[in-house]
Design an enzyme around this catalytic site. Structure first.
Site, PDB file in Angstrom:
ATOM      1  N   TYR A  55     -10.139  -1.011   0.018  1.00 24.83           N
ATOM      2  CA  TYR A  55      -8.931  -0.514  -0.660  1.00 24.83           C
ATOM      3  C   TYR A  55      -9.081   0.989  -0.931  1.00 24.83           C
ATOM      4  O   TYR A  55      -8.169   1.772  -0.651  1.00 24.83           O
ATOM      5  CB  TYR A  55      -8.730  -1.283  -1.967  1.00 24.83           C
ATOM      6  CG  TYR A  55      -7.434  -0.978  -2.694  1.00 24.83           C
ATOM      7  CD1 TYR A  55      -6.259  -1.661  -2.394  1.00 24.83           C
ATOM      8  CD2 TYR A  55      -7.380  -0.020  -3.706  1.00 24.83           C
ATOM      9  CE1 TYR A  55      -5.077  -1.406  -3.066  1.00 24.83           C
ATOM     10  CE2 TYR A  55      -6.206   0.244  -4.386  1.00 24.83           C
ATOM     11  CZ  TYR A  55      -5.057  -0.450  -4.064  1.00 24.83           C
ATOM     12  OH  TYR A  55      -3.886  -0.193  -4.733  1.00 24.83           O
TER      13      TYR A  55
ATOM     14  N   ASP B  44       1.789  -3.792  -9.671  1.00 28.47           N
ATOM     15  CA  ASP B  44       1.605  -5.105 -10.281  1.00 28.47           C
ATOM     16  C   ASP B  44       1.979  -5.083 -11.763  1.00 28.47           C
ATOM     17  O   ASP B  44       2.661  -5.978 -12.266  1.00 28.47           O
ATOM     18  CB  ASP B  44       0.145  -5.570 -10.112  1.00 28.47           C
ATOM     19  CG  ASP B  44      -0.319  -5.474  -8.671  1.00 28.47           C
ATOM     20  OD1 ASP B  44       0.546  -5.366  -7.776  1.00 28.47           O
ATOM     21  OD2 ASP B  44      -1.543  -5.493  -8.441  1.00 28.47           O
TER      22      ASP B  44
ATOM     23  N   ALA C 169      -5.752 -14.855  -5.701  1.00 25.76           N
ATOM     24  CA  ALA C 169      -4.825 -15.155  -4.604  1.00 25.76           C
ATOM     25  C   ALA C 169      -3.959 -13.952  -4.257  1.00 25.76           C
ATOM     26  O   ALA C 169      -3.149 -14.013  -3.337  1.00 25.76           O
ATOM     27  CB  ALA C 169      -3.952 -16.345  -4.964  1.00 25.76           C
ATOM     28  N   GLY C 170      -4.115 -12.859  -4.997  1.00 28.10           N
ATOM     29  CA  GLY C 170      -3.289 -11.690  -4.741  1.00 28.10           C
ATOM     30  C   GLY C 170      -1.945 -11.786  -5.446  1.00 28.10           C
ATOM     31  O   GLY C 170      -0.976 -11.150  -5.043  1.00 28.10           O
ATOM     32  N   LEU C 171      -1.875 -12.571  -6.519  1.00 27.21           N
ATOM     33  CA  LEU C 171      -0.616 -12.730  -7.250  1.00 27.21           C
ATOM     34  C   LEU C 171      -0.677 -12.048  -8.616  1.00 27.21           C
ATOM     35  O   LEU C 171       0.156 -12.283  -9.487  1.00 27.21           O
ATOM     36  CB  LEU C 171      -0.272 -14.218  -7.391  1.00 27.21           C
ATOM     37  CG  LEU C 171      -0.178 -14.958  -6.047  1.00 27.21           C
ATOM     38  CD1 LEU C 171       0.124 -16.431  -6.276  1.00 27.21           C
ATOM     39  CD2 LEU C 171       0.888 -14.344  -5.144  1.00 27.21           C
ATOM     40  N   SER C 172      -1.691 -11.202  -8.803  1.00 27.49           N
ATOM     41  CA  SER C 172      -1.772 -10.322  -9.974  1.00 27.49           C
ATOM     42  C   SER C 172      -1.980 -11.041 -11.296  1.00 27.49           C
ATOM     43  O   SER C 172      -1.320 -10.751 -12.294  1.00 27.49           O
ATOM     44  CB  SER C 172      -0.526  -9.439 -10.073  1.00 27.49           C
ATOM     45  OG  SER C 172      -0.493  -8.574  -9.000  1.00 27.49           O
TER      46      SER C 172
ATOM     47  N   HIS D 192       0.834  -1.215   0.000  1.00 24.87           N
ATOM     48  CA  HIS D 192       0.000   0.000   0.000  1.00 24.87           C
ATOM     49  C   HIS D 192       0.868   1.264   0.000  1.00 24.87           C
ATOM     50  O   HIS D 192       0.450   2.310   0.479  1.00 24.87           O
ATOM     51  CB  HIS D 192      -1.001   0.001   1.160  1.00 24.87           C
ATOM     52  CG  HIS D 192      -2.110  -0.993   0.956  1.00 24.87           C
ATOM     53  ND1 HIS D 192      -3.361  -0.639   0.510  1.00 24.87           N
ATOM     54  CD2 HIS D 192      -2.137  -2.344   1.086  1.00 24.87           C
ATOM     55  CE1 HIS D 192      -4.127  -1.730   0.412  1.00 24.87           C
ATOM     56  NE2 HIS D 192      -3.398  -2.778   0.752  1.00 24.87           N
TER      57      HIS D 192
HETATM   58  C1  GLA Z   1      -2.980  -4.424  -4.886  1.00 20.22           C
HETATM   59  C2  GLA Z   1      -2.834  -3.303  -5.900  1.00 20.22           C
HETATM   60  C3  GLA Z   1      -1.423  -2.741  -5.899  1.00 20.22           C
HETATM   61  C4  GLA Z   1      -0.978  -2.372  -4.498  1.00 20.22           C
HETATM   62  C5  GLA Z   1      -1.259  -3.522  -3.539  1.00 20.22           C
HETATM   63  C6  GLA Z   1      -0.951  -3.176  -2.117  1.00 20.22           C
HETATM   64  O1  GLA Z   1      -2.183  -5.513  -5.261  1.00 20.22           O
HETATM   65  O2  GLA Z   1      -3.149  -3.787  -7.197  1.00 20.22           O
HETATM   66  O3  GLA Z   1      -1.348  -1.632  -6.769  1.00 20.22           O
HETATM   67  O4  GLA Z   1      -1.611  -1.197  -4.062  1.00 20.22           O
HETATM   68  O5  GLA Z   1      -2.594  -3.954  -3.603  1.00 20.22           O
HETATM   69  O6  GLA Z   1       0.407  -3.000  -1.948  1.00 20.22           O
END
Ligand code: GLA
Length: 380
Positions: free
Chosen positions: A219, A170, A121-124, A35
């Site tokens: 967010y 990301d 999963a937060g892996l973009s 963040h």
């Molecule tokens: C998500 C967003 C990123 C970043 C993270 C937190 O992954 O896509 O741009 O803000 O949260 O670090």
């Protein structure tokens, strides 16, 4: 069969030839710096050995026809007339085309897309698709790959077309990652610095099997709180406040804004310290900074959840673990750990067993390697 081979095979079945272009753009894991990107600060992610792949050939008209293996769906888009229809994978493709078309003539192409970045999963996985699509247009248009520009285009596609208010991290790491390295990214200038992984360590991703989308208001709420804190300090972004400046005036902030700002300001400092520690091969210090980052996200930024805290505690308790923290946007998804390479298998088995027992959930653990960012794979 690997996802890469499946994408190529489907292309060959459909078009009766080997794909003239095979492109890959990776997912990512962030080692530290959470963040901070939308606060113009620092992040330290690495591109991982899970990616979106596109096999394609140029078309003579201005259409893109794409089959998604993951969604078993074929879509056609008209580059002359891009319209948002409904949420779905193809909108990422259209969004990138829409932004890139602002200052370039796009050439159509057709092919197959597929990926092995776990979704949610937060892996973009979405940044991986965006950068694979950008790489495809760059290849057909024969433009040099400008990672920063392409990352900004992907971010804008996500913000303006898909409607998700993400930062630049990301897309930038998917565009610019480098094998065997993490990347220290200055999210204001987009300057990058290669940071080697400490010797004899591996990065393990620990997916908690809990999910929460970014579309969530939390967010945007965090972004607004950071904005308010930057306005209070009279600076363009929290990146411009250091710990001394914060401490001097923190009592004038309400307790919530104070905690949010403290996370971002301290996280920027930890991220710079982490890059320095990794550069001198100091895995122990890197691990300590990761642990401190988790506490800051849990207590000050309040973006963790019980399953993430459990996973992180289990990881930290392992003798071969240098440090662990939740990673990504928060509220679900994955944690990341830096682990002694020789102990990675037993670490993974033990943490998975502990997590299953504590939560009843089935975690996914990935021992991952750092890979190159978006690229055209040649030699097939
Ligand atoms: C998500 C967003 C990123 C970043 C993270 C937190 O992954 O896509 O741009 O803000 O949260 O670090």
């Amino acid at each position: 069969m690997s996802i890469e081979d499946r994408v190529v095979q489907r292309f060959e079945e459909t078009f009766g030839e080997a794909p003239p272009y095979l492109l890959r753009a990776p997912g990512r894991v962030n080692l530290i710096g959470e963040h901070t990107d939308y606060n113009d600060g620092f992040v330290l992610p690495m591109a991982i050995n899970r990616a979106a792949w596109i096999a394609m050939r140029p078309r003579r008209d201005r259409r893109v026809i794409l089959h998604s293996l993951d969604f078993d769906d074929t879509a056609t888009i008209d580059l002359e007339n891009l319209q948002y229809e409904q949420p779905g994978w193809i909108e990422y493709v259209k969004g990138v085309a829409h932004i890139l078309a602002e200052d370039r003539e796009l050439i159509g192409w057709e092919g197959v897309v597929g990926g092995d970045v776990p979704i949610g999963a937060g892996l973009s996985s979405s940044a991986a698709i965006e950068m694979a699509v950008a790489r495809a247009f760059a290849a057909t248009g024969n433009w040099p790959w400008d990672a920063g520009r392409m990352a900004r285009a992907g971010q804008r596609a996500e913000n303006e077309w898909v409607g998700i208010n993400c930062g630049i991290m990301d897309q930038m790491i998917s565009a610019a990652g480098r094998r065997d390295h993490a990347l220290l990214i200055d999210c204001r200038s987009l300057d990058t610095q290669l940071v080697p992984l400490p010797p004899d360590t591996v990065v393990v991703i620990l997916d908690t099997a809990t999910r929460r989308g970014l579309v969530d208001s939390a967010y945007n709420e965090r972004r607004a709180q950071c904005r308010a804190a930057a306005d209070f300090f009279g600076v363009p972004a929290l990146r411009d406040v250091d710990m001394a400046g914060f401490t001097a005036r923190m009592n004038e902030l309400d307790p919530l804004t104070q905690r949010r700002a403290r996370h971002v300001i301290s996280e920027n400092e930890r991220t710079l310290a982490a890059a320095a520690a990794m550069t001198r091969g100091d895995a122990a210090e890197m691990g300590r900074l990761m642990n401190a980052s988790h506490v800051s996200m849990r207590d000050d930024f309040e973006i963790s959840r019980a399953e993430l805290d459990t996973m992180v505690a289990l990881a930290q308790a392992e003798p071969d673990c240098y440090g662990a923290r939740m990673t990504g946007g928060g509220f679900g998804g994955a944690a990341v750990a830096l682990v002694r390479a020789a102990g990675a298998d037993s670490f993974s088995r033990s943490v998975a067993a502990g997590y299953r027992q504590a939560t009843g959930l089935e975690p996914q653990l990935y021992i991952c390697t750092a890979t190159d960012g978006a690229s055209v794979i040649t030699g097939r």
